[in-house]
Write a protein that holds these residues in place. Sequence first.
Motif, PDB file in Angstrom:
ATOM      1  N   SER A   1       0.989  -1.289   0.015  1.00 24.93           N
ATOM      2  CA  SER A   1      -0.046   0.146  -0.049  1.00 24.93           C
ATOM      3  C   SER A   1       0.697   1.214   0.095  1.00 24.93           C
TER       4      SER A   1
ATOM      5  N   PHE B   1      -6.550  -3.803   6.057  1.00 29.40           N
ATOM      6  CA  PHE B   1      -7.061  -2.600   5.518  1.00 29.40           C
ATOM      7  C   PHE B   1      -7.432  -1.759   6.660  1.00 29.40           C
TER       8      PHE B   1
ATOM      9  N   THR C   1      -3.763   2.125  -4.282  1.00 27.85           N
ATOM     10  CA  THR C   1      -3.640   2.508  -2.767  1.00 27.85           C
ATOM     11  C   THR C   1      -3.154   3.749  -3.237  1.00 27.85           C
TER      12      THR C   1
ATOM     13  N   CYS D   1      -0.634  -1.574  -5.547  1.00 27.85           N
ATOM     14  CA  CYS D   1       0.021  -0.403  -5.183  1.00 27.85           C
ATOM     15  C   CYS D   1      -0.549   1.067  -5.849  1.00 27.85           C
TER      16      CYS D   1
ATOM     17  N   SER E   1      -9.125  -4.755  -2.993  1.00 29.36           N
ATOM     18  CA  SER E   1      -7.848  -5.306  -2.623  1.00 29.36           C
ATOM     19  C   SER E   1      -8.000  -6.761  -2.878  1.00 29.36           C
TER      20      SER E   1
END
Lengths: 236, 334
Positions: free
Chosen positions: B65, B218, B124, B121, B112
């Motif tokens: 992230s 998360f 996020t 990546c 996700s």
Amino acid sequence: MKLSVERLSAGYGSIEALHDVSMCCETGETVAIIGGNGAGKSTALNCICGVVPISCGEVCLDGRDISDEPPHKIARMGIAQVPEGRRVFPRLTVLENLEMGAYMIDDKAVFRERLGYAYDLFPRLHERRWQNAGDLSGGEQQMLVIGRALMRNPRFLLLDEPSLGLAPVVVENIFDVIAGLVKTSEVGIVLVEQNAAIALSIAGRGYVLENGAVILDASAEALLSDDKVKAAYIGG
Amino acid sequence: MNDKSIALFENVVTKYGWLLFIIIIILVPRFVISDYVVHVLVLIALYTILAESLNVLVGFTGQFSLGHAGFWAVGAYIAALLMLRAGFSFWTACVVSMAAGYLAGLFLGIPSMRLKGDYLCIVTLGFGEIVRILAMNLEVTRGPMGLPGIPSPEIGEFVFDTEKSMYYLCWAAAFLTIYATGRMRHSKFGRALMSVRDDELAAVSLGVNIAYYKVHAFGIGGMFAGLAGALYASWTTFISPDVFQFSDSANIFCMMILGGLGTIAGPVLGAFLLAGLPELLRGFAEFRLIALGLLMIALMIYRPGGILGSYDTAGGVKKIRRRRIEREADTNVT
């Protein structure tokens, strides 16, 4: 209990990997699925576990269709898959791996009893319990994934190529343990193997898969003495 | 040394190491007069919370992230707005901020479930930018003018309006985060997170609901980042979108990697190094970023697992606890 697949078809994109396959396994027996590379053996196991979606047919546990359930729910019904390729959790210790195997067990006493059982089957795991699973040898990792699957006392154990890439002496050791499981507990074993000789030596019945279809379905003795099986999978 | 003595050694180092660290943190303001040093240490406490919470996501669950500053901003803005506009006390605002961070985490966690590695990546990273741009353009956040005059926390008569009082509050929150993640590391929940990280298919085959753990990693990461945000807003009394840049997300990420991914002490060390070193290197003026960059390259070459990568300081405690379970299991074996 009875685990069965009825007229199962499945594929990846436009490629059909399994076509109209029917098989079954009851608790207390060992069933081998043999066949060459790409015959659809692993796909069949993955379909049962819900990891690969099926295109038609059914997967039944005691007559109930479970093919629409998500994979983790199927696992919770007592179907323990040991995927191909010794998939330990490499950065967890051996003990933590076994604890993950008991993920669905909340009772500590039951957990300890199962842990003792796993160590009994594979004393090597007890010696290595503090080590990271990634540091074990191939044979030890195979012992660990089988022990891990047995932690929750499953009704059905689905083994995918447990002999793959292991030294013959280790394979023998592991198959001795597998053969002993049916005698000592009420578990049904589905054994997918390329090594047909050793698989049929511990199985009661067997299916031969070729190009995604069952071409032979007989007792292990019958398969072992079948000329076609001998020529194609046992070599002599 | 055999396994047992290593475990014993690690246990002693771990236990007394943390104790010593806590004592030092408590004593520092007694001996340090400079408000500047205390100021930097508060910043380090906040980065500790952020790096430790990102560690739940990346270190435990293996979900990369680059948007952690987004959660931080969510927490800071929610806390600031509740205190300024709705007259909430800091404490209620802080709790709501954590809840908001948690919900934002769940919200970001849903995509996700299907994404991994570099794709995750990018998503996020996008989240972090969206939060910042929202703060920049919304009426209620006053855009680039930011929100000034955020009140300090109060308990009865006591107001946390000095650097030293905020120092204690922020470090208390940091230790709470460290303790929570440390406990999580050795819980059933934490093991499930790590099993998802190590092998999803194997985890599923054991009955682990992967989606649940990915999303909740998360959520928990976002929750603690929300805590850091509320503290930050109250500490600086002013927030604006400029504070929560992508470079901060990257910085938090580096702290975690540098200290030791997946360890408990690693992110703390990383926060000290990456938030503290730039201050120590101020004498080098424009060379300090180059020096920092070189240091990071060297560390990644010689310690790719992070400084504490091979040494999990919580390991000792775990082994001692495990030994107890083991002994009882052993008696069943024989």
